[in-house]
Design an enzyme around this catalytic site. Structure first.
Site, PDB file in Angstrom:
ATOM      1  N   TYR A  59      50.502  63.870  87.078  1.00  0.00           N
ATOM      2  CA  TYR A  59      51.420  63.985  88.213  1.00  0.00           C
ATOM      3  C   TYR A  59      52.732  63.251  87.956  1.00  0.00           C
ATOM      4  CZ  TYR A  59      48.380  66.112  91.769  1.00  0.00           C
ATOM      5  OH  TYR A  59      47.611  66.968  92.503  1.00  0.00           O
ATOM      6  N   LYS A  92      37.584  64.925  80.582  1.00  0.00           N
ATOM      7  CA  LYS A  92      37.511  66.081  79.671  1.00  0.00           C
ATOM      8  C   LYS A  92      37.584  65.531  78.250  1.00  0.00           C
ATOM      9  CE  LYS A  92      37.404  70.538  78.879  1.00  0.00           C
ATOM     10  NZ  LYS A  92      36.236  71.396  79.191  1.00  0.00           N
ATOM     11  N   ASP A 136      34.583  70.321  83.943  1.00  0.00           N
ATOM     12  CA  ASP A 136      34.127  71.690  84.236  1.00  0.00           C
ATOM     13  C   ASP A 136      32.680  71.671  84.727  1.00  0.00           C
ATOM     14  OD1 ASP A 136      33.484  70.838  81.681  1.00  0.00           O
ATOM     15  OD2 ASP A 136      33.848  72.762  80.703  1.00  0.00           O
ATOM     16  N   ASP A 192      42.036  65.601  92.347  1.00  0.00           N
ATOM     17  CA  ASP A 192      42.630  66.511  93.329  1.00  0.00           C
ATOM     18  C   ASP A 192      41.773  67.752  93.478  1.00  0.00           C
ATOM     19  OD1 ASP A 192      44.676  67.604  95.044  1.00  0.00           O
ATOM     20  OD2 ASP A 192      45.294  68.864  93.359  1.00  0.00           O
ATOM     21  N   ASP A 203      38.881  68.963  96.656  1.00  0.00           N
ATOM     22  CA  ASP A 203      38.896  70.201  97.447  1.00  0.00           C
ATOM     23  C   ASP A 203      37.516  70.859  97.435  1.00  0.00           C
ATOM     24  OD1 ASP A 203      41.644  70.001  98.141  1.00  0.00           O
ATOM     25  OD2 ASP A 203      41.842  72.185  98.048  1.00  0.00           O
TER      26      ASP A 203
END
Ligand code: IPM
Ligand code: MN
Length: 354
Positions: free
Chosen positions: A143, A189, A221, A245, A249
Site C-alpha cells: 500500500y 506467500k 491462497d 485486506d 473481506d
C-alpha cells in the site's frame, strides 16, 4: 467526577453519514448511562472533502485527529470520484490518516452470531459460533511501498517490509492470541515472495517470546480456501496489509453480513481509528437501510481498546445481541421471521437498550 472524552467523527461518503448518525445516538446514551462527558467534533474526509477542499483530507483534520482521543470514521469513496488518479482518490484521505498517525495494527474480528448465520451464503454449521480475529498490518507493505509508478504501458508497486515493522505487528498478534485461545496463524506467500520469507522468519523469531501460543504458517491462497472451508480452525490470523485486506473481506461473509463487522486501527499507545469494515455502499446510500451494527460495534471496540472501559463495550455488545435475539434485523441480515428495521430504528433501539 465525570470523565472527559474527545472523539473526532469523520462520516465521509455514501452510507458513512447514516451510520455515524447512529453512533452519535449511542455516544449520547453511553454518556448518560455511565456519567461520561463525551464531546464529539465532526469534520470531512474522502470525496466530500475533495468536493469542498480539493483534498481528501486537509492538514487541519490531520491536526484535529492528532489532538483527539479517538476517531470514528464512516467510509470513503464512491462512483463520483472513481475516475480520479489513485493519488487523488478519496481513499487517499484514509490512507494518509492511518499512515501519519501510525495506526499500524488493524484488528478485524469476525464473530458469527447465531441470529445472523442464516444470512450468510455459507452453511450455518460451518460458521455458527465462529470467533476469529484478523490482525492486519496497516501502514506498510504494498500500500505504501516505494517506488510506485504508472506510465502509459507499465505500472508497478513495491511490497516492502522491514524486520521492525513485522516484529511490531507480530507482537500485537501474539498478545491478542494470549488473551484468546492461544493459536496464531501467520499468512504469507513465502513460496514465491522474498518479502514473505522475511515475514515468516521474523514471526518465528517473535514466537520465542510467546511459547504458550501455538504458531502455524499458511500460504495466503490456502488460507483463503481454509477460511471458507473450515473457518473455526482459526483463532487469530496475522497478515500483511494487502493479504489482510482480502482475507478480512472473506472474514466478513463468515458472519452473515459485512454490515456486522467492526474494526480498530491502533497505534502503539492504543489510540485508535475505528471504522466499519464495509465500504460506502453507494447503491444503498441515502435509503435508510444500511446496517449500523458494524459502526456500533466499532464504538464498542473504541471503549475497549482506547479507553479501556470494558464495562461500556460489554454493554454495547449485549445491546446488539439483545436486538438480534429479539428478532430485529436490518435488510442485509433479515431472515424469515425477522422484524425489519431501518438504519435509524436499529440505531435508536440499540441506544435505548444501552
Ligand atoms: C479497507 C478498505 C481500504 C483498504 C480502502 C478503502 C483504501 O478496503 O479498509 O479494508 O484497502 O484498506
Ligand atoms: Mn478492504
Amino acid at each position: 467526577m465525570t470523565k472527559k472524552i474527545n472523539i473526532l467523527l469523520l462520516p465521509g461518503d455514501g452510507v458513512g453519514p447514516e451510520v455515524c448518525k447512529e453512533a452519535n445516538k449511542l455516544f449520547l446514551a453511553v454518556s448518560r448511562r455511565f456519567n461520561l462527558d463525551i464531546s464529539v467534533d465532526e469534520d470531512l474526509i474522502g470525496g466530500v472533502s475533495i468536493d469542498k477542499n480539493n483534498s481528501p483530507i486537509t492538514d487541519k483534520v490531520i491536526s484535529k485527529a492528532n489532538a483527539t482521543d479517538a476517531i470514528l470514521l464512516g467510509g470513503v469513496g464512491g462512483p463520483k470520484w472513481d475516475n480520479l488518479p489513485s493519488k487523488d482518490k478519496p481513499e487517499k484521505g484514509l490512507l494518509r490518516i492511518r499512515s501519519e498517525l501510525n495506526f499500524f495494527a488493524n484488528l478485524r474480528p469476525s464473530i458469527c452470531f447465531t441470529e445472523t448465520s442464516g444470512a450468510s451464503t455459507l452453511k450455518s454449521e460451518i460458521i455458527d459460533g465462529l470467533d476469529l480475529l484478523i490482525v492486519r498490518e496497516l501502514t506498510g507493505g504494498i500500500y505504501f511501498g516505494e517506488p510506485r509508478e504508472k506510465s502509459k504501458d507499465v505500472a508497478f508497486n513495491t511490497m516492502i517490509y522491514s524486520r521492525e515493522e513485522i516484529k511490531k505487528i507480530s507482537e500485537v498478534a501474539f498478545e491478542s492470541a494470549m488473551k484468546r485461545n492461544k493459536k496464531l496463524c501467520s499468512v504469507d506467500k513465502a513460496n514465491v515472495l522474498e518479502v514473505s520469507e522475511l515475514w515468516r522468519e521474523v514471526v518465528l523469531e517473535t514466537s520465542k517470546n510467546y511459547p504458550e501460543v501455538e504458531l502455524e504458517h499458511m500460504l495466503v491462497d490456502n488460507a483463503a480456501m481454509q477460511l471458507v472451508k473450515n473457518p473455526k480452525q482459526f483463532d487469530v490470523i496475522v497478515s500483511s496489509n494487502l493479504f489482510g485486506d482480502i482475507l478480512s473481506d472473506i472474514g466478513s461473509m463468515l458472519t452473515g453480513s459485512i454490515g456486522m463487522l467492526p474494526s480498530a486501527s491502533l497505534d502503539k499507545n492504543s489510540k485508535g481509528l475505528y471504522e466499519p469494515v464495509h465500504g460506502t455502499a453507494p447503491d444503498i446510500a441515502g435509503k435508510g437501510v444500511v446496517n449500523p451494527i458494524a459502526t456500533i460495534l466499532s464504538v464498542a471496540m473504541m471503549f475497549k481498546y482506547t479507553f479501556e472501559l470494558n464495562e461500556i463495550s460489554d454493554e454495547i455488545e449485549s445491546a446488539v445481541k439483545q436486538a438480534l435475539a429479539n428478532g430485529y434485523a436490518t435488510q442485509d441480515i433479515a431472515q424469515k421471521n425477522s422484524k425489519i428495521l431501518s438504519t435509524e430504528e436499529m440505531g435508536s433501539l440499540i441506544a435505548d437498550y444501552v
